[in-house]
Design a protein around this motif. Structure first.
Motif, short mmCIF file in Angstrom:
data_model
loop_
_atom_site.label_atom_id
_atom_site.label_comp_id
_atom_site.label_asym_id
_atom_site.label_seq_id
_atom_site.Cartn_x
_atom_site.Cartn_y
_atom_site.Cartn_z
N ILE A 336 -2.37 9.16 10.29
CA ILE A 336 -2.60 7.83 10.18
C ILE A 336 -3.22 7.19 8.90
O ILE A 336 -3.11 6.51 8.44
CB ILE A 336 -3.32 7.43 11.62
CG1 ILE A 336 -2.65 7.68 12.74
CG2 ILE A 336 -3.48 6.03 11.58
CD1 ILE A 336 -3.03 7.78 14.09
N ASN A 339 -1.52 7.47 5.78
CA ASN A 339 -0.55 6.21 5.63
C ASN A 339 -0.93 4.98 5.31
O ASN A 339 -0.50 4.42 4.62
CB ASN A 339 0.17 6.21 7.10
CG ASN A 339 1.47 6.97 7.40
OD1 ASN A 339 2.49 6.32 7.67
ND2 ASN A 339 1.33 8.27 7.23
N TYR A 340 -2.11 4.69 5.78
CA TYR A 340 -2.73 3.36 5.72
C TYR A 340 -4.12 3.40 4.80
O TYR A 340 -4.77 2.67 4.99
CB TYR A 340 -2.94 2.81 7.12
CG TYR A 340 -1.78 2.30 7.78
CD1 TYR A 340 -0.69 1.49 7.35
CD2 TYR A 340 -1.24 3.39 8.80
CE1 TYR A 340 0.25 1.22 7.89
CE2 TYR A 340 -0.04 3.03 9.33
CZ TYR A 340 0.67 1.91 8.72
OH TYR A 340 2.06 1.90 9.42
N PHE A 388 2.54 8.42 -1.20
CA PHE A 388 3.06 7.90 -0.08
C PHE A 388 1.88 6.92 0.46
O PHE A 388 0.88 7.21 1.05
CB PHE A 388 3.47 8.86 0.93
CG PHE A 388 3.85 8.01 2.30
CD1 PHE A 388 5.10 7.19 2.18
CD2 PHE A 388 3.24 8.23 3.43
CE1 PHE A 388 5.56 6.56 3.14
CE2 PHE A 388 3.62 7.69 4.69
CZ PHE A 388 4.76 6.93 4.56
N TYR A 389 2.49 5.48 0.71
CA TYR A 389 1.40 4.63 1.44
C TYR A 389 2.56 4.04 2.41
O TYR A 389 3.71 3.53 1.98
CB TYR A 389 0.97 3.48 0.79
CG TYR A 389 -0.36 4.08 -0.17
CD1 TYR A 389 -1.50 4.49 0.46
CD2 TYR A 389 -0.20 4.12 -1.49
CE1 TYR A 389 -2.46 4.66 -0.52
CE2 TYR A 389 -0.93 4.75 -2.26
CZ TYR A 389 -2.26 5.07 -1.81
OH TYR A 389 -3.19 5.54 -2.60
N ASN A 390 2.26 3.78 3.82
CA ASN A 390 2.99 3.22 4.65
C ASN A 390 3.24 1.80 4.47
O ASN A 390 2.14 1.06 4.65
CB ASN A 390 2.78 3.42 6.02
CG ASN A 390 3.48 3.07 7.19
OD1 ASN A 390 4.56 2.16 6.89
ND2 ASN A 390 3.76 3.97 8.30
N PRO A 391 4.15 1.00 4.15
CA PRO A 391 4.22 -0.46 3.65
C PRO A 391 4.50 -1.47 4.75
O PRO A 391 4.26 -2.52 4.59
CB PRO A 391 5.73 -0.50 3.13
CG PRO A 391 6.60 0.61 3.57
CD PRO A 391 5.55 1.73 4.05
N THR A 392 4.49 -0.87 6.17
CA THR A 392 4.49 -1.84 7.23
C THR A 392 3.20 -1.43 8.13
O THR A 392 2.90 -0.59 8.21
CB THR A 392 5.69 -1.58 8.07
OG1 THR A 392 6.75 -0.99 7.07
CG2 THR A 392 6.24 -2.77 8.85
N LEU A 393 2.78 -2.57 8.62
CA LEU A 393 1.71 -2.61 9.60
C LEU A 393 2.03 -1.70 11.03
O LEU A 393 3.15 -1.74 11.27
CB LEU A 393 0.85 -3.96 10.31
CG LEU A 393 0.71 -4.80 8.92
CD1 LEU A 393 0.11 -5.96 9.39
CD2 LEU A 393 -0.56 -4.12 8.26
N PRO A 394 1.10 -0.88 11.31
CA PRO A 394 1.49 0.08 12.50
C PRO A 394 1.27 -0.85 13.88
O PRO A 394 0.69 -2.01 14.06
CB PRO A 394 0.23 0.83 12.46
CG PRO A 394 -0.56 0.43 11.95
CD PRO A 394 -0.22 -0.80 10.96
N MET A 395 1.97 -0.27 14.87
CA MET A 395 1.84 -0.66 16.24
C MET A 395 0.48 0.07 16.76
O MET A 395 0.44 0.86 16.76
CB MET A 395 3.17 -0.32 16.95
CG MET A 395 3.03 -0.38 18.51
SD MET A 395 4.50 0.24 19.27
CE MET A 395 4.11 -0.22 21.07
#
Ligand SMILES: [Fe+2]
Ligand SMILES: [Fe+2]
Ligand SMILES: [Zn+2]
Lengths: 510, 120
Positions: A336, A339-340, A388-395
């Motif tokens: 997590i 990712n962020y 890698f970075y997650n481009p979308t906000l998480p739930m």
């Protein structure tokens, strides 16, 4: 006439139980308006056993001595440039996590114990809570002082208090304490005094403090020692409140059991942050999260609940899930944050080869099978210049507020999804524990301040991520956030150590 | 259950009512067995958005960094809406096919098991 010298026993009684007075012109219920609404029945406060025999004058004296020693060590640490002696600069990210995530909870605990310390009809309980309240205030102060030295040399620490109230992952510990403090006084005591201080504290403080010891952080270690005798008192208070409630009335048993279930689960979710700290953030590992969980929860907690069985109290209902999750928790949490990290005020990184092997060895059932390939892929992306970075906000989970990164324990690569509908609106959860907590008191948790939804509603500084991160969270973008590799923290660290090496060379040459 | 509260009939303010999202609703999308993306992702979009747009914009924007993304056979994808099997209508809006506020839309891509089959 010279004042009479009091015996210890007389003094103790005068300075604690004798602080009580008769309520002659106001109704008891007016004075203690919060004692009944939770359904707890107290028949006789005089049955309260003071968990520790300490008077205020002895308390001041004892604490003052500890402070003197503690601040002498902080001074020495600063004068000797102690920051240069930590294992490596990655370690300081554990300090950042502690200062932003945990130290503000000490302040919340101070405030919480002061509040409940006013609400109990029994003077013994009131005095004990007030002393713990003072301890907690001391803890937040000494932690800030211990860690302030790092603020001069590393990024991510300077806005810890502001961030605690706003940043997405800090809403996890913050909402945990807000939940406890907005409950009634008895639930607060079961939540914080018992579940947190007694059942789970060893999984929070021992890992951070021994982590500090293993990684050359003398300032934090010394703080830990200085808090130890306080914590011993907090644990005895936690146990006393449970025994007292259970002995007062049989109707209290199911209420207390439900609180234990709830707060054990809330607590283990907060400890996710500790799990990843132990397995990923400490350059010198102490033990794995799994090992710590086995020693401090399965063994010690198991013995405790065996002891409480005579009151009709059972193991928390979600203990089995938590035990299964020990194999996965730290890896899922680190995923997590990896990712962020572009939205976090500390750095993450992929473990090096030796560290990966350590994880394989400590997690023979899970690491190679579920996580190694993912991490190696991320490492390759980083080597190719595409970290890698997650481009979308998480739930997020409605209850614990953690991104929904936890999986089904009978199918560990499938995200666990739980949902409830309340008054026509859907609510989503990471686990049965979080769903059950919501379902029992939906009117409380419909108020969850979920960071992702707040961003969508426009309440966090603007529509662009930069408005949120730099403006609303006060992160220094490009310094506080992103991968450790390439960070100013890393550059400075290398620079200092090269300088040191050069200085040593000069010395040898002369 | 009611909250054990000091006042009678305690009720909390629902912070995430759909009205608070300025005409949008929240939807969550999750790609099963692809945990390189650590958690399902969240979007605030208009309920009038046609399903197509998820396929053309939102899903590629969220997931195209995955090495298997290019290999997805969209005709064989299995969709799950709030836990139930679901067949989307591509040009109908989210609202028209029951994808309401805070719904979870999952997709499963048979044959693609994540990085080296690890579910990542
Ligand atoms: Fe404390
Ligand atoms: Fe404590
Ligand atoms: Zn949760």
């Amino acid at each position: 006439m010279s004042p009479k010298k009091l015996s210890l026993k007389e003094k103790y009684s005068l300075l604690t139980r004798d602080l009580e007075w008769e309520y002659s012109y106001r109704d008891y219920k007016e004075i203690f308006p919060q004692e009944e609404f939770e359904g707890i029945k107290i028949t006789d406060w005089s049955k309260w056993e003071d968990p520790f025999r300490l008077t205020m004058d002895a308390y001041w004296k004892y604490q003052a001595e500890k402070e003197k020693k503690l601040y002498a060590i902080f001074d020495a640490f600063a004068q000797n440039n102690g920051q240069l002696n930590v294992a490596d600069a990655r370690y300081v990210n554990a300090v950042k996590l502690f200062l932003t995530g945990v130290s503000p909870l000490e302040y919340q605990a101070y405030s919480g114990f002061a509040q409940v310390g006013r609400q109990f009809g029994g003077v013994g309980a009131r005095v004990a809570c007030q002393m713990q309240s003072l301890d907690e205030l001391r803890h937040v102060q000494t932690q800030i002082h211990a860690m302030s030295h790092y603020n001069k040399f590393f990024d991510g620490l300077s806005e810890f208090n502001h961030m605690h109230d706003r940043v997405w992952y800090l809403s996890v510990p913050k909402s945990f304490f807000d939940d406890a403090r907005s409950a009634g006084p008895f639930e607060y005591m079961v939540a914080i005094g018992f579940s947190f201080e007694y059942v789970l504290t060893n999984l929070l403080f021992v890992p951070f403090m021994s982590g500090a010891a293993y990684n050359g952080d003398m300032a934090t270690v010394t703080f830990g020692f200085s808090a130890q005798s306080d914590e011993a008192r907090h644990m005895t208070l936690g146990l006393e409140i449970i025994k007292f409630l259970l002995e007062q009335h049989p109707d209290n048993v199911p209420i207390v059991q439900r609180w234990i279930n709830k707060w054990f689960w809330r607590g283990t979710r907060v400890l996710t942050l500790v799990a990843m700290m132990m397995d990923y953030m400490l350059p010198n590992r102490v033990m794995s999260w799994k090992e710590a969980f086995e020693v401090y929860f399965e063994e010690a907690g198991g013995a405790l609940f065996k002891d409480l069985a005579r009151y009709g109290i059972e193991m928390p209902v979600y203990a089995e899930t938590a035990i299964a999750e020990k194999e996965h928790l730290s890896h899922q949490a680190w995923s997590i944050f990896y990712n962020y990290t572009h939205a976090a005020a500390f750095h993450t990184w992929m473990p090096n080869e030796r560290e990966m092997d350590w994880l394989s060895e400590k997690y023979p059932n899970t690491f190679d099978r579920y996580y190694r390939a993912r991490f190696e892929h991320w490492r390759e992306m980083e080597r190719a210049g595409e970290r890698f970075y997650n481009p979308t906000l998480p739930m997020l989970c409605q209850t614990c507020q953690i991104p929904m990164g936890f999986t089904e324990m009978d199918n560990p690569t499938l995200i666990a999804y739980r949902q409830s509908v309340f008054q026509g609106e859907r609510y989503n959860f990471c686990s049965d524990g979080c769903k059950d907590i919501f379902d029992h008191e939906p009117q409380k948790y419909v108020q969850s301040w979920l960071p992702v939804h707040q961003i969508f509603q426009g309440n966090c500084g603007g529509a662009e991520m930069e408005d949120v991160l730099a403006g609303y969270y006060r992160m220094n973008l490009g310094t506080d956030n992103l991968d450790f590799h390439g960070s100013p923290d890393e550059q400075r660290w290398n620079h200092w150590h090269n300088l040191q090496t050069a200085a040593e060379q000069m010395k040898k040459a002369s | 259950m009611a909250v054990a509260a000091i006042t009678d009939n305690y009720a909390g303010e629902r912070l995430d009512r759909v009205e608070n999202f300025h005409g949008n609703q929240v939807i969550y999308i999750g790609w099963d067995y692809h945990l390189m993306f650590c958690a399902p992702v969240a979007f605030a979009i208009s309920p009038d958005t046609p399903f197509d747009r998820l396929l053309e914009e939102l899903i590629p924007g969220a997931y195209s960094q995955h090495p298997e993304f290019e290999r997805i056979d969209w005709d064989s994808v299995q969709w799950i809406l709030n836990g139930e099997a679901f067949t989307p209508e591509l040009d109908a809006s989210l609202a028209a096919q029951g994808i309401d506020h805070k719904s979870i839309l999952r997709f499963n891509t048979p044959g693609l098991g994540g990085i080296q089959g690890s579910g990542s």
